[in-house]
Design an enzyme around this catalytic site. Structure first.
Site, short mmCIF file in Angstrom:
data_model
loop_
_atom_site.label_atom_id
_atom_site.label_comp_id
_atom_site.label_asym_id
_atom_site.label_seq_id
_atom_site.Cartn_x
_atom_site.Cartn_y
_atom_site.Cartn_z
N TYR A 50 -1.06 59.80 105.06
CA TYR A 50 -0.32 58.79 104.31
C TYR A 50 0.35 59.38 103.06
O TYR A 50 1.42 58.93 102.65
CB TYR A 50 -1.22 57.59 103.98
CG TYR A 50 -1.49 56.76 105.22
CD1 TYR A 50 -2.64 56.94 105.97
CD2 TYR A 50 -0.52 55.87 105.69
CE1 TYR A 50 -2.84 56.24 107.14
CE2 TYR A 50 -0.71 55.16 106.87
CZ TYR A 50 -1.86 55.35 107.59
OH TYR A 50 -2.05 54.67 108.77
N HIS A 98 1.88 45.13 107.80
CA HIS A 98 1.00 46.29 108.01
C HIS A 98 0.72 47.06 106.75
O HIS A 98 0.26 48.20 106.80
CB HIS A 98 1.59 47.20 109.09
CG HIS A 98 1.64 46.54 110.45
ND1 HIS A 98 2.46 46.98 111.46
CD2 HIS A 98 0.98 45.46 110.94
CE1 HIS A 98 2.30 46.21 112.52
NE2 HIS A 98 1.41 45.26 112.23
N GLY A 147 14.87 46.74 115.33
CA GLY A 147 14.19 48.03 115.25
C GLY A 147 12.70 47.99 115.51
O GLY A 147 11.94 48.74 114.90
N1 APR Z 1 18.39 51.30 115.01
C1 APR Z 1 17.73 50.25 115.55
N2 APR Z 1 16.63 50.36 116.32
C2 APR Z 1 16.20 51.62 116.57
C3 APR Z 1 16.84 52.78 116.06
C4 APR Z 1 17.98 52.57 115.24
N3 APR Z 1 18.65 53.61 114.71
N4 APR Z 1 16.15 53.86 116.50
C5 APR Z 1 15.12 53.40 117.24
N5 APR Z 1 15.16 52.06 117.30
C6 APR Z 1 14.24 51.15 117.99
C7 APR Z 1 13.61 51.70 119.24
O1 APR Z 1 14.46 51.49 120.36
C8 APR Z 1 12.33 50.86 119.33
O2 APR Z 1 12.56 49.64 120.01
O3 APR Z 1 13.17 50.87 117.10
C9 APR Z 1 12.01 50.57 117.86
C10 APR Z 1 10.88 51.42 117.33
O4 APR Z 1 9.69 51.05 118.01
P1 APR Z 1 8.32 51.70 117.55
O5 APR Z 1 8.49 53.17 117.39
O6 APR Z 1 7.26 51.18 118.48
O7 APR Z 1 8.08 51.12 116.08
P2 APR Z 1 7.56 49.68 115.68
O8 APR Z 1 7.95 48.65 116.69
O9 APR Z 1 7.98 49.46 114.29
O10 APR Z 1 5.96 49.88 115.72
C11 APR Z 1 5.18 48.77 115.37
O11 APR Z 1 3.22 50.15 115.53
O12 APR Z 1 2.18 52.12 115.08
C12 APR Z 1 2.30 50.83 114.67
O13 APR Z 1 1.88 50.02 112.54
C13 APR Z 1 2.82 50.74 113.29
O14 APR Z 1 4.25 49.05 112.34
C14 APR Z 1 4.10 49.96 113.43
C15 APR Z 1 3.92 49.22 114.72
#
Ligand code: APR
Length: 233
Positions: free
Chosen positions: A56, A107, A173
């Protein structure tokens, strides 16, 4: 002046991707480089607190060095037309630094730390690292103010109430694979206008009634703003 319509945003790491911060599950994402069970669970904290603190501390430093991108700023600008409430899964403070005034972190937040003994003893640490031996005013070790896997999500009910009153819902996102955050989309009222901004396809059991801007956050927010200004501008 009629009340501004409620526009609720559910954001994830994808909105911060264009600020240079890694997402979690895309190729090259955080969970490719780290084992979640070693850095983001209460068990990890029990086994190797220094590794957790280092993880972190690195993410806090990266977030502090990053800048909000046009998507963050675009959401802040929508506050001139809408009552914008952001429910984010992100732990960076890019929404706030872009000027958004109503941001709920499901989170947790990298810029805060808390006593391991008293979860309500939360302090602002900005971009400072936390080390073993750093204690709160109660004398107990400080830990990241982050919701780890397996921990309760204290802001969930407040987030559900916010989404349940949305007149416009924008999911941006997030892969919608992590619960209970992902369940929030089901709290949207039936007549709520629903938009997704994501270059790929999040886990939604039905895209019925959703308008999908299949592009990145910065372009998607621009397209959404143009679309909304036609109806509400
Ligand atoms: N613009 C918009 N969306 C994007 C971009 C971009 N430039 N790049 C990637 N993405 C999208 C991907 O297609 C995907 O659907 O963002 C999403 C990212 O998904 P994850 O990596 O799973 O992230 P997230 O959904 O925020 O994860 C949720 O998981 O690990 C835990 O606590 C952590 O808050 C996090 C939670």
């Amino acid at each position: 002046m009629p009340d501004k319509k409620r526009l609720v945003v559910l954001s994830g790491s994808g909105i911060s991707a264009e600020s240079g911060l890694a997402t979690f599950r895309d190729s090259g994402g955080l969970w490719e480089g780290y084992n979640v069970n070693e850095v983001a669970t209460p068990e990890a904290w029990g086994q190797n607190p220094e590794l957790v603190l280092d993880f972190y501390n690195l993410r806090r430093k990266q977030a502090a060095e990053a800048s909000p991108n046009a998507a963050h700023f675009g959401l802040a600008e929508l506050e001139s037309i809408f009552n914008v409430q952001i429910v984010t899964q992100n732990v960076d403070d890019l929404h706030e630094r872009a000027g958004s005034n109503e941001v709920l972190h499901l989170h947790g937040e990298l810029t805060k730390a808390r006593s391991v003994e008293n979860e309500h003893l939360v302090i602002e640490i900005g971009s400072k690292p936390v080390h073993l031996g750093d204690v709160g005013e109660d004398g107990y070790q400080l830990r990241p103010h982050i919701v780890w896997f397996g921990e309760m999500v204290p802001m969930l009910e407040k987030a559900a109430q916010i989404v349940s009153k949305a007149e416009i819902l924008v999911v941006i996102g997030t892969s919608l694979v992590v619960y209970p955050a992902a369940s929030l989309v089901h709290y949207a009222p039936v007549h709520c206008e629903k938009f997704i901004i994501d270059p790929s396809t999040p886990e939604l059991n039905s895209f019925e009634g959703w308008e999908h801007f299949k592009t990145n956050a910065t372009e998607g927010i621009q397209l959404l703003t143009e679309h909304l200004k036609k109806d509400y501008g």
